[in-house]
Structure formats: C-alpha cells, structure tokens
Design a protein around this motif. Structure first.
Motif, PDB file in Angstrom:
ATOM      1  N   GLY A  12       0.821  -1.206   0.000  1.00 58.83           N
ATOM      2  CA  GLY A  12       0.000   0.000   0.000  1.00 58.83           C
ATOM      3  C   GLY A  12       0.851   1.250   0.000  1.00 58.83           C
ATOM      4  N   PRO A  13       0.210   2.416  -0.028  1.00 60.82           N
ATOM      5  CA  PRO A  13       0.952   3.676  -0.122  1.00 60.82           C
ATOM      6  C   PRO A  13       1.632   4.114   1.176  1.00 60.82           C
ATOM      7  CG  PRO A  13      -1.404   4.103  -0.051  1.00 60.82           C
ATOM      8  CD  PRO A  13      -1.228   2.610  -0.142  1.00 60.82           C
ATOM      9  N   ASP A  14       1.269   3.513   2.289  1.00 59.48           N
ATOM     10  CA  ASP A  14       1.918   3.856   3.553  1.00 59.48           C
ATOM     11  C   ASP A  14       3.358   3.354   3.512  1.00 59.48           C
ATOM     12  OD1 ASP A  14       2.918   3.953   6.169  1.00 59.48           O
ATOM     13  OD2 ASP A  14       0.987   3.450   7.063  1.00 59.48           O
ATOM     14  N   PRO A  15       4.342   4.235   3.739  1.00 60.35           N
ATOM     15  CA  PRO A  15       5.746   3.795   3.710  1.00 60.35           C
ATOM     16  C   PRO A  15       6.046   2.646   4.665  1.00 60.35           C
ATOM     17  CG  PRO A  15       5.620   6.181   3.769  1.00 60.35           C
ATOM     18  CD  PRO A  15       4.225   5.670   3.991  1.00 60.35           C
ATOM     19  N   ASN A  16       5.196   2.448   5.678  1.00 59.97           N
ATOM     20  CA  ASN A  16       5.402   1.367   6.644  1.00 59.97           C
ATOM     21  C   ASN A  16       4.635   0.096   6.286  1.00 59.97           C
ATOM     22  OD1 ASN A  16       7.077   2.962   8.364  1.00 59.97           O
ATOM     23  ND2 ASN A  16       5.235   4.027   9.037  1.00 59.97           N
ATOM     24  N   SER A  17       3.929   0.084   5.145  1.00 61.74           N
ATOM     25  CA  SER A  17       3.198  -1.123   4.759  1.00 61.74           C
ATOM     26  C   SER A  17       4.181  -2.210   4.321  1.00 61.74           C
ATOM     27  CB  SER A  17       2.166  -0.833   3.662  1.00 61.74           C
ATOM     28  OG  SER A  17       2.779  -0.391   2.477  1.00 61.74           O
ATOM     29  N   LYS A  18       3.701  -3.427   4.247  1.00 67.23           N
ATOM     30  CA  LYS A  18       4.564  -4.587   3.992  1.00 67.23           C
ATOM     31  C   LYS A  18       5.309  -4.459   2.662  1.00 67.23           C
ATOM     32  CE  LYS A  18       4.653  -9.544   3.566  1.00 67.23           C
ATOM     33  NZ  LYS A  18       3.938 -10.784   3.522  1.00 67.23           N
ATOM     34  N   GLU A  19       6.615  -4.676   2.721  1.00 69.00           N
ATOM     35  CA  GLU A  19       7.444  -4.659   1.510  1.00 69.00           C
ATOM     36  C   GLU A  19       7.402  -6.032   0.866  1.00 69.00           C
ATOM     37  OE1 GLU A  19      12.114  -4.180   0.373  1.00 69.00           O
ATOM     38  OE2 GLU A  19      11.313  -2.762   1.830  1.00 69.00           O
ATOM     39  N   VAL A  20       7.034  -6.071  -0.427  1.00 72.89           N
ATOM     40  CA  VAL A  20       6.986  -7.337  -1.167  1.00 72.89           C
ATOM     41  C   VAL A  20       8.047  -7.399  -2.263  1.00 72.89           C
ATOM     42  CG1 VAL A  20       4.548  -7.777  -0.678  1.00 72.89           C
ATOM     43  CG2 VAL A  20       5.185  -6.459  -2.714  1.00 72.89           C
ATOM     44  N   GLY A  21       8.783  -6.318  -2.435  1.00 71.14           N
ATOM     45  CA  GLY A  21       9.809  -6.310  -3.467  1.00 71.14           C
ATOM     46  C   GLY A  21      10.526  -4.983  -3.527  1.00 71.14           C
ATOM     47  N   ARG A  22      11.262  -4.818  -4.624  1.00 68.61           N
ATOM     48  CA  ARG A  22      12.030  -3.597  -4.869  1.00 68.61           C
ATOM     49  C   ARG A  22      11.761  -3.133  -6.294  1.00 68.61           C
ATOM     50  NH1 ARG A  22      13.829  -1.585  -0.246  1.00 68.61           N
ATOM     51  NH2 ARG A  22      15.397  -0.436  -1.401  1.00 68.61           N
ATOM     52  N   ALA A  23      11.756  -1.830  -6.497  1.00 74.91           N
ATOM     53  CA  ALA A  23      11.749  -1.246  -7.838  1.00 74.91           C
ATOM     54  C   ALA A  23      13.179  -0.792  -8.095  1.00 74.91           C
ATOM     55  CB  ALA A  23      10.773  -0.076  -7.919  1.00 74.91           C
ATOM     56  N   GLN A  24      13.866  -1.467  -9.022  1.00 72.24           N
ATOM     57  CA  GLN A  24      15.283  -1.221  -9.256  1.00 72.24           C
ATOM     58  C   GLN A  24      15.523  -0.865 -10.716  1.00 72.24           C
ATOM     59  OE1 GLN A  24      16.767  -5.066  -8.069  1.00 72.24           O
ATOM     60  NE2 GLN A  24      17.059  -4.410  -5.951  1.00 72.24           N
ATOM     61  N   GLY A  25      16.247   0.227 -10.940  1.00 66.46           N
ATOM     62  CA  GLY A  25      16.549   0.586 -12.319  1.00 66.46           C
ATOM     63  C   GLY A  25      17.197   1.946 -12.448  1.00 66.46           C
ATOM     64  N   ILE A  26      16.971   2.546 -13.622  1.00 70.66           N
ATOM     65  CA  ILE A  26      17.543   3.866 -13.915  1.00 70.66           C
ATOM     66  C   ILE A  26      16.462   4.772 -14.483  1.00 70.66           C
ATOM     67  CG2 ILE A  26      19.874   2.984 -14.334  1.00 70.66           C
ATOM     68  CD1 ILE A  26      19.321   3.220 -17.334  1.00 70.66           C
ATOM     69  N   HIS A  27      16.647   6.065 -14.283  1.00 72.43           N
ATOM     70  CA  HIS A  27      15.816   7.057 -14.963  1.00 72.43           C
ATOM     71  C   HIS A  27      16.677   8.263 -15.292  1.00 72.43           C
ATOM     72  CE1 HIS A  27      15.198   9.854 -11.539  1.00 72.43           C
ATOM     73  NE2 HIS A  27      15.098   8.771 -10.790  1.00 72.43           N
ATOM     74  N   GLY A  28      16.280   8.929 -16.339  1.00 71.90           N
ATOM     75  CA  GLY A  28      17.019  10.095 -16.777  1.00 71.90           C
ATOM     76  C   GLY A  28      16.107  11.070 -17.476  1.00 71.90           C
ATOM     77  N   SER A  29      16.613  12.267 -17.690  1.00 67.93           N
ATOM     78  CA  SER A  29      15.839  13.325 -18.320  1.00 67.93           C
ATOM     79  C   SER A  29      16.155  13.382 -19.816  1.00 67.93           C
ATOM     80  CB  SER A  29      16.170  14.669 -17.665  1.00 67.93           C
ATOM     81  OG  SER A  29      15.432  15.704 -18.262  1.00 67.93           O
ATOM     82  N   PRO A  30      15.204  12.955 -20.680  1.00 66.63           N
ATOM     83  CA  PRO A  30      15.477  12.907 -22.111  1.00 66.63           C
ATOM     84  C   PRO A  30      15.112  14.183 -22.869  1.00 66.63           C
ATOM     85  CG  PRO A  30      13.393  11.859 -21.711  1.00 66.63           C
ATOM     86  CD  PRO A  30      13.924  12.312 -20.373  1.00 66.63           C
ATOM     87  N   SER A  31      14.445  15.131 -22.205  1.00 68.75           N
ATOM     88  CA  SER A  31      13.915  16.296 -22.910  1.00 68.75           C
ATOM     89  C   SER A  31      14.527  17.588 -22.388  1.00 68.75           C
ATOM     90  CB  SER A  31      12.393  16.357 -22.740  1.00 68.75           C
ATOM     91  OG  SER A  31      11.872  17.508 -23.355  1.00 68.75           O
ATOM     92  N   MET A  32      14.775  18.502 -23.310  1.00 69.86           N
ATOM     93  CA  MET A  32      15.244  19.827 -22.919  1.00 69.86           C
ATOM     94  C   MET A  32      14.105  20.844 -22.950  1.00 69.86           C
ATOM     95  SD  MET A  32      18.993  19.829 -24.671  1.00 69.86           S
ATOM     96  CE  MET A  32      19.512  21.300 -23.844  1.00 69.86           C
ATOM     97  N   SER A  33      12.912  20.398 -23.370  1.00 70.39           N
ATOM     98  CA  SER A  33      11.800  21.342 -23.507  1.00 70.39           C
ATOM     99  C   SER A  33      10.673  21.116 -22.494  1.00 70.39           C
ATOM    100  CB  SER A  33      11.231  21.264 -24.926  1.00 70.39           C
ATOM    101  OG  SER A  33      10.737  19.961 -25.179  1.00 70.39           O
ATOM    102  N   GLU A  34      10.652  19.963 -21.803  1.00 71.62           N
ATOM    103  CA  GLU A  34       9.627  19.720 -20.792  1.00 71.62           C
ATOM    104  C   GLU A  34      10.184  18.809 -19.715  1.00 71.62           C
ATOM    105  OE1 GLU A  34       6.204  17.240 -21.755  1.00 71.62           O
ATOM    106  OE2 GLU A  34       7.315  16.343 -23.399  1.00 71.62           O
TER     107      GLU A  34
END
Length: 109
Positions: A12-34
């Motif tokens: 659930g959205p509560d940071p203290n709710s049960k952890e069932v996994g991890r979201a692991q990866g990369i993100h970056g900013s591809p746009s110079m206009s938005e």
C-alpha cells in the motif's frame, strides 16, 4: 541527469506497509523542452506469491500527466515472457519523499 534507484515496493501507499519487493533501475531526463523522465526498471519480488519473479518496465513519461503509461517489456519466473502496460500516478510528493501508485496489466505464459 541520470540516476539509479532501488526503492521499496510495498502493498500500500503507507511507507510502513509490507514490503513485497524492490523497484530497481535507472531514470534520466530525455527532454530539454519539458519535465519528462525515461525509465528502465524492474519490479523485483522478494516475498509473497511472486517471490523470485520480476517484471521489466520501460518508457518515457511527462511529469505533467496525472496518469502515466509505461510498457511492460518482459519478466521472469511467474512473469516469463510478460508484456503489457503499467500505469503510474503520484500518490504523494514532497522534498524528501515520492510515493507512486502503479497498476499493472500483464499478459504472460
């Protein structure tokens, strides 16, 4: 900008709710206009019925969109050969914490 992340995946959205996994990866900013981000990440399940399985997600999202769509491009374990769509909505955000709600529609074998 390019960042790697390893965030908790909870029931659930509560940071203290049960952890069932991890979201692991990369993100970056591809746009110079938005304000937009390119994501390439995995939901890595470490508990529950999907323990040991992954779902791979990739795509570009504009932060101005209330609902954002990303492609499900694969998976492992229970989600072997997965394809589908992941929708994301920011549930909460401040200077130190962002909580995003994901809904996944998955076709798999």
């Amino acid at each position: 900008m390019l960042r790697m992340f390893d965030n908790p995946l909870t029931i659930g959205p509560d940071p203290n709710s049960k952890e069932v996994g991890r979201a692991q990866g990369i993100h970056g900013s591809p746009s110079m206009s938005e304000l937009a981000l390119f994501f390439n990440f995995n939901f890595v399940f470490i508990d529950g019925p999907y323990n040991g399985s992954t779902v791979s997600v990739m795509g570009r999202v504009a932060e101005s969109q209330e609902y954002r769509e990303l492609s499900i491009i694969g998976g492992s374990g229970v989600f072997r050969l997965a394809k589908g769509v992941a929708t994301a909505k920011t549930y909460f955000s401040n200077d130190t914490l962002v909580i995003v709600e994901y809904n996944l529609v998955i076709l798999h074998y």
